[in-house]
Design an enzyme around this catalytic site. Structure first.
Site, PDB file in Angstrom:
ATOM      1  N   HIS A   7      -7.089  -3.355   9.718  1.00 42.62           N
ATOM      2  CA  HIS A   7      -8.277  -4.147   9.372  1.00 42.62           C
ATOM      3  C   HIS A   7      -9.157  -4.227  10.621  1.00 42.62           C
ATOM      4  O   HIS A   7      -9.154  -5.231  11.329  1.00 42.62           O
ATOM      5  CB  HIS A   7      -7.861  -5.535   8.889  1.00 42.62           C
ATOM      6  CG  HIS A   7      -7.075  -5.529   7.610  1.00 42.62           C
ATOM      7  ND1 HIS A   7      -6.536  -6.659   7.043  1.00 42.62           N
ATOM      8  CD2 HIS A   7      -6.761  -4.502   6.762  1.00 42.62           C
ATOM      9  CE1 HIS A   7      -5.911  -6.340   5.907  1.00 42.62           C
ATOM     10  NE2 HIS A   7      -6.025  -5.031   5.725  1.00 42.62           N
TER      11      HIS A   7
ATOM     12  N   GLU B 218       0.826  -1.214   0.000  1.00 43.90           N
ATOM     13  CA  GLU B 218       0.000   0.000   0.000  1.00 43.90           C
ATOM     14  C   GLU B 218       0.865   1.271   0.000  1.00 43.90           C
ATOM     15  O   GLU B 218       0.378   2.358   0.346  1.00 43.90           O
ATOM     16  CB  GLU B 218      -0.948   0.024   1.215  1.00 43.90           C
ATOM     17  CG  GLU B 218      -1.844  -1.191   1.371  1.00 43.90           C
ATOM     18  CD  GLU B 218      -2.840  -1.409   0.222  1.00 43.90           C
ATOM     19  OE1 GLU B 218      -2.886  -0.591  -0.705  1.00 43.90           O
ATOM     20  OE2 GLU B 218      -3.557  -2.429   0.285  1.00 43.90           O
TER      21      GLU B 218
ATOM     22  N   HIS C 255      -2.929   2.129   8.406  1.00 40.75           N
ATOM     23  CA  HIS C 255      -3.977   1.306   7.797  1.00 40.75           C
ATOM     24  C   HIS C 255      -4.177   0.052   8.633  1.00 40.75           C
ATOM     25  O   HIS C 255      -3.207  -0.652   8.938  1.00 40.75           O
ATOM     26  CB  HIS C 255      -3.560   0.930   6.369  1.00 40.75           C
ATOM     27  CG  HIS C 255      -4.383  -0.154   5.744  1.00 40.75           C
ATOM     28  ND1 HIS C 255      -5.759  -0.066   5.589  1.00 40.75           N
ATOM     29  CD2 HIS C 255      -4.044  -1.365   5.232  1.00 40.75           C
ATOM     30  CE1 HIS C 255      -6.203  -1.169   5.001  1.00 40.75           C
ATOM     31  NE2 HIS C 255      -5.186  -1.983   4.792  1.00 40.75           N
TER      32      HIS C 255
ATOM     33  N   GLU D 286     -18.252  11.498  22.232  1.00 40.73           N
ATOM     34  CA  GLU D 286     -16.904  11.982  21.918  1.00 40.73           C
ATOM     35  C   GLU D 286     -16.602  11.929  20.407  1.00 40.73           C
ATOM     36  O   GLU D 286     -15.675  12.596  19.947  1.00 40.73           O
ATOM     37  CB  GLU D 286     -15.848  11.185  22.683  1.00 40.73           C
ATOM     38  CG  GLU D 286     -15.755   9.748  22.242  1.00 40.73           C
ATOM     39  CD  GLU D 286     -14.456   9.046  22.699  1.00 40.73           C
ATOM     40  OE1 GLU D 286     -14.504   7.821  22.846  1.00 40.73           O
ATOM     41  OE2 GLU D 286     -13.443   9.720  22.888  1.00 40.73           O
TER      42      GLU D 286
ATOM     43  N   HIS E 138     -12.726  -4.113   3.615  1.00 39.35           N
ATOM     44  CA  HIS E 138     -11.265  -4.252   3.722  1.00 39.35           C
ATOM     45  C   HIS E 138     -10.726  -3.652   5.024  1.00 39.35           C
ATOM     46  O   HIS E 138     -10.120  -4.364   5.813  1.00 39.35           O
ATOM     47  CB  HIS E 138     -10.600  -3.605   2.494  1.00 39.35           C
ATOM     48  CG  HIS E 138      -9.110  -3.742   2.486  1.00 39.35           C
ATOM     49  ND1 HIS E 138      -8.369  -3.950   1.353  1.00 39.35           N
ATOM     50  CD2 HIS E 138      -8.184  -3.707   3.483  1.00 39.35           C
ATOM     51  CE1 HIS E 138      -7.084  -4.056   1.641  1.00 39.35           C
ATOM     52  NE2 HIS E 138      -6.944  -3.899   2.941  1.00 39.35           N
TER      53      HIS E 138
HETATM   54  P1  13P Z   1       1.173  -5.502   3.066  1.00 43.93           P
HETATM   55  O1  13P Z   1       1.643  -6.738   3.797  1.00 43.93           O
HETATM   56  O2  13P Z   1       1.780  -5.434   1.682  1.00 43.93           O
HETATM   57  O3  13P Z   1       1.443  -4.262   3.879  1.00 43.93           O
HETATM   58  O4  13P Z   1      -0.378  -5.638   2.829  1.00 43.93           O
HETATM   59  C1  13P Z   1      -1.264  -5.759   3.900  1.00 43.93           C
HETATM   60  C2  13P Z   1      -2.560  -5.102   3.658  1.00 43.93           C
HETATM   61  O5  13P Z   1      -3.291  -4.827   4.589  1.00 43.93           O
HETATM   62  C3  13P Z   1      -2.948  -4.764   2.269  1.00 43.93           C
HETATM   63  O6  13P Z   1      -4.058  -3.908   2.234  1.00 43.93           O
HETATM   64 ZN    ZN Z   2      -5.244  -3.987   4.086  1.00 41.32          ZN
END
Ligand code: 13P
Ligand code: ZN
Length: 277
Positions: free
Chosen positions: A141, A115, A139, A169, A210
């Site tokens: 999940h 990313e 980023h 909040e 995602h």
């Molecule tokens: P990477 O291991 O390349 O950072 O990918 C993980 C991920 O969350 C892709 O969206």
């Molecule tokens: Zn990801």
């Protein structure tokens, strides 16, 4: 100074572990980047050895010749704390913002996160419009945020309203709201462009089915923003489990938000306020 002794490196490693403990980084899920300050580069650059240039996959002209600390592609954030030299790296962007060189880390080989285009394009946007020196892009999940992308309309204003309503909040922590983009192929230029456009306007961006991207001026702030959004998503998942989508008995109303904004001196996203109940 040794690289691992630098405060920003310690904080970066710590955030990876905190996120892992939250359950946001299954396997190699999620990634982190930090735009390193000039004086921080100076303090550790004696440790750098420059590898060959590689393509970023997009252009980030406003970041030319800058250095970044990033997680490695395929690396497990769980392992960053114990084995940082194998799982994270420092890169330098070239003169015209099209290529990078690894200059430290990933000592068993590998490359920066897939990313990287999204991270660098977001970092470029926040550098351009930064009031308080935002330098971190994160980023993750986050489970409940992802779950909501299957049942709420993929509309930034509706998502923001629903999450604002879940905890008083929330509008204080993300007054500009949250952008939502529909499912896209991850890891490339297209999703990077879509995300960085959203980062111009919103505090965080959700990738449907995602995960989520947040930014911050400190590691605590980036983590805190993700944590606050994910917590309100968890409350909403519970409310929906009990009552169904959009069938709450009562909620925080438009009038309440306006009152909150006045007392907390907030500029709340007008488009969201317009659709509040
Ligand atoms: P990477 O291991 O390349 O950072 O990918 C993980 C991920 O969350 C892709 O969206
Ligand atoms: Zn990801």
């Amino acid at each position: 100074m040794k690289v691992l002794e630098a405060k920003f490196v310690k904080q970066f490693i710590n955030l990876c572990f905190e996120g892992y403990q939250k359950g946001w980084h299954e396997r190699n899920g999620g990634n982190l980047s930090y735009r390193i300050k000039k004086e921080e580069v100076e303090s550790i650059k004696e440790n750098f050895t420059y590898q060959d240039e590689r393509e970023i996959g997009t252009i980030v002209k406003d970041l030319s010749n800058e250095y970044f600390l990033v997680t490695g592609s395929g690396c497990y954030l769980m392992n960053v704390k114990e084995y940082p030299e194998e799982n994270i790296c420092i890169i330098k962007v070239n003169d015209d913002g099209t290529k990078y060189q690894i200059c430290r880390g990933l000592k068993n080989g590998g490359k920066p996160t897939s990313e990287l285009p999204s991270h660098l394009m977001n970092l470029e946007v926040i550098k351009r419009r930064s009031i308080n020196e935002k330098r971190i892009v994160y980023h993750m999940h986050a489970t409940n945020v992802i779950a909501l992308t299957f049942v709420l309309p993929l509309n930034s204003e509706i998502f923001t309203r629903e999450l604002w309503e879940m905890a008083t909040e929330c509008p204080v922590v993300f007054p500009r709201g949250i952008g939502v983009i529909p499912w896209m192929v991850p890891g490339g230029k297209d999703i990077a462009i879509a995300t960085s456009k959203m980062i111009e306007k919103y505090d965080a961006v959700i990738w449907a089915h995602h995960g989520m991207f947040v930014t911050g001026s400190t590691f605590d702030e980036a983590f805190g923003l993700a944590d606050t959004i994910e917590k309100s998503a968890e409350i909403l998942v519970k409310v929906i489990s009990m009552k169904g989508v959009f069938s709450k008995e009562q909620t925080i109303s438009r009038e309440n938000f306006i009152h909150l904004a006045k007392d907390f001196n907030l500029t709340l996203n007008e488009d969201v306020l317009k659709i509040c109940k």
